[in-house]
Write an enzyme that holds these catalytic residues in place. Structure first.
Site, PDB file in Angstrom:
ATOM      1  N   GLU A   1      28.631 -17.083   0.056  1.00  0.00           N
ATOM      2  CA  GLU A   1      28.344 -18.507   0.000  1.00  0.00           C
ATOM      3  C   GLU A   1      27.818 -18.885  -1.379  1.00  0.00           C
ATOM      4  O   GLU A   1      27.180 -18.079  -2.051  1.00  0.00           O
ATOM      5  CB  GLU A   1      27.286 -18.882   1.043  1.00  0.00           C
TER       6      GLU A   1
ATOM      7  N   CYS B   1      23.494 -22.274  -6.886  1.00  0.00           N
ATOM      8  CA  CYS B   1      22.906 -21.084  -6.277  1.00  0.00           C
ATOM      9  C   CYS B   1      24.044 -20.098  -6.014  1.00  0.00           C
ATOM     10  O   CYS B   1      24.968 -20.392  -5.256  1.00  0.00           O
ATOM     11  CB  CYS B   1      22.194 -21.456  -4.981  1.00  0.00           C
TER      12      CYS B   1
ATOM     13  N   CYS C   1      23.388  -8.470   2.505  1.00  0.00           N
ATOM     14  CA  CYS C   1      22.205  -7.977   1.810  1.00  0.00           C
ATOM     15  C   CYS C   1      21.647  -6.792   2.574  1.00  0.00           C
ATOM     16  O   CYS C   1      21.632  -6.798   3.816  1.00  0.00           O
ATOM     17  CB  CYS C   1      21.141  -9.078   1.696  1.00  0.00           C
TER      18      CYS C   1
ATOM     19  N   CYS D   1      15.156  -8.312   5.383  1.00  0.00           N
ATOM     20  CA  CYS D   1      14.017  -9.186   5.682  1.00  0.00           C
ATOM     21  C   CYS D   1      14.307  -9.913   7.000  1.00  0.00           C
ATOM     22  O   CYS D   1      15.352 -10.545   7.140  1.00  0.00           O
ATOM     23  CB  CYS D   1      13.807 -10.186   4.547  1.00  0.00           C
TER      24      CYS D   1
ATOM     25  N   CYS E   1      15.454 -13.742   7.342  1.00  0.00           N
ATOM     26  CA  CYS E   1      16.572 -14.173   6.491  1.00  0.00           C
ATOM     27  C   CYS E   1      17.892 -13.898   7.186  1.00  0.00           C
ATOM     28  O   CYS E   1      18.159 -12.768   7.614  1.00  0.00           O
ATOM     29  CB  CYS E   1      16.508 -13.425   5.157  1.00  0.00           C
TER      30      CYS E   1
ATOM     31  N   HIS F   1       6.283 -13.614  -0.302  1.00  0.00           N
ATOM     32  CA  HIS F   1       6.193 -14.009   1.110  1.00  0.00           C
ATOM     33  C   HIS F   1       4.940 -13.533   1.835  1.00  0.00           C
ATOM     34  O   HIS F   1       4.690 -13.965   2.970  1.00  0.00           O
ATOM     35  CB  HIS F   1       7.437 -13.574   1.902  1.00  0.00           C
TER      36      HIS F   1
ATOM     37  N   CYS G   1      20.629 -19.335   3.095  1.00  0.00           N
ATOM     38  CA  CYS G   1      21.606 -18.300   2.727  1.00  0.00           C
ATOM     39  C   CYS G   1      22.024 -17.474   3.947  1.00  0.00           C
ATOM     40  O   CYS G   1      21.160 -16.986   4.672  1.00  0.00           O
ATOM     41  CB  CYS G   1      21.018 -17.394   1.661  1.00  0.00           C
TER      42      CYS G   1
END
Length: 359
Positions: free
Chosen positions: A101, A114, A121, A125, A128, A235, A352
């Site tokens: 994306e 972006c 990934c 996390c 996410c 975070h 994302c």
């Protein structure tokens, strides 16, 4: 980290190569070296990828030039718009079926893109959407750069709300951990910042690379003399919570990550950003704001609070605005500069990984 053995590699593209390498490839294909420079000018400066629009090239050579330099890398599957056309999110299908994306956003003073650096990934996390999908593969340098070219072309042709404009900023905050695809991301950064016809000629100060805190790679990036802005997805200010929210923290603790960011700031003279997703009843307590403020007060750092964009069915939710305001107040009371991110595209699966997860 490369693709597993047996996986097909993306085709070599002009954007994978330096200008000198493009010229060498041209002569190796029996073409004059200056054709590579002409093609580079079209791609990076005029934002053209259709050889039929390159009328200064001999018609008889265009097919060979396409085959040598401009293979198709991605096909847009879906493009969604929000915020009165000033936010545009595209889902791309890569040559091997992998999905990534990119998001193009127009603000009063800039147009920001972006970019994704990986398909998926591997950082895992839990809040996410991309992290929960796992890693498919790294993107090639050209697969990264071509997202930027496509966005710059849209902006230049008036496809973003507000009329024609220039793409000015690029943030590596899309899918993937950029520093886990280190060599290709650094090469992409050079294509973005090299002057035309070598690259797009963007300002180094207008490019941000975000990382969850891969400490050795932060050190390497400091030595590249690229001086792009570093953003650290923290975070949580304490290891106990961050071990859960950002699993790589079990390898490199908060103190190590901040020390690496401090060294980057000392080497580049650039303030770094601390990305902090505000998650209801998880990391938004006043005590954590105080701890974060105490950690960052002596540092050349800026906090970017991110209202969480929850994924469907997720246990995670955004902090209430009153809690967010109190968090900001406590950081400011300790002298820490802080902003709250202007969230975009919530109605078009703006976070994302959300759009890819629905396909």
């Amino acid at each position: 980290m490369d693709a597993p053995r047996g996986r097909a590699k993306p085709p070599r593209h002009l954007a994978d190569l330096t200008l000198a390498e493009r010229q060498e490839a041209a002569t190796g294909a029996g073409l004059p070296a200056y054709r590579a420079k002409q093609l580079s000018t079209h791609y990076f400066e005029r934002l053209v990828d259709d050889p039929e629009q390159m009328t200064d090239l001999p018609a008889a050579q265009r097919a060979q030039l396409v085959e040598t330099f401009l293979p198709a890398l991605a096909t847009p599957l879906r493009t969604l718009e929000a915020d009165r056309g000033t936010t545009r999110k595209t889902l791309w299908k890569l040559f091997d079926g992998a999905l990534v994306e990119s998001v193009l956003m127009r603000y009063p003073d800039r147009a920001t893109m972006c970019v994704s650096s990986q398909a998926g990934c591997g950082m895992a996390c839990p809040f996410c959407a991309t992290g929960q999908g796992g890693l498919t593969r790294n993107l090639s340098t050209a697969e990264i750069v071509d997202q930027v070219r496509a966005a710059a072309q849209v902006a230049a042709r008036g496809g973003l709300g507000g009329g024609p404009g220039r793409l000015s900023n690029v943030v590596f905050m899309g899918m993937g951990e950029p520093l886990a695809n280190y060599n290709r991301v650094v090469a992409a950064l050079r294509r973005l910042t090299d002057p035309a016809p070598g690259g797009f000629g963007l300002s180094r100060r207008s490019i941000t690379v975000s990382t969850v805190g891969l400490v050795p790679a932060i050190g390497r990036l400091a030595d590249e003399n690229l001086d792009v802005t570093l953003a650290v997805s923290l975070h949580a200010p304490d290891d106990e919570l961050r071990d859960t929210l950002v699993p790589v923290n079990t390898r490199w603790k908060v103190a190590e990550v901040l020390a690496a960011a401090d060294a980057y700031a000392a080497r580049t003279g650039r303030r770094y950003s601390i990305e902090y997703a505000m998650i209801r009843d998880v990391n938004d307590a006043p005590a954590r704001a105080d701890l974060l403020g105490d950690l960052l007060a002596p540092r050349l750092a800026h906090v970017n609070l991110i209202p969480l964009n929850p994924t469907p069915g997720s246990q995670w939710d955004a902090s209430p605005k009153a809690v967010e305001r109190e968090f900001v107040r406590r950081l400011e009371a300790r002298g820490v500069p802080v902003t709250v991110r202007d969230t975009r595209g919530r109605e078009i699966d703006g976070a994302c990984g959300q759009l890819a997860a629905t396909n």
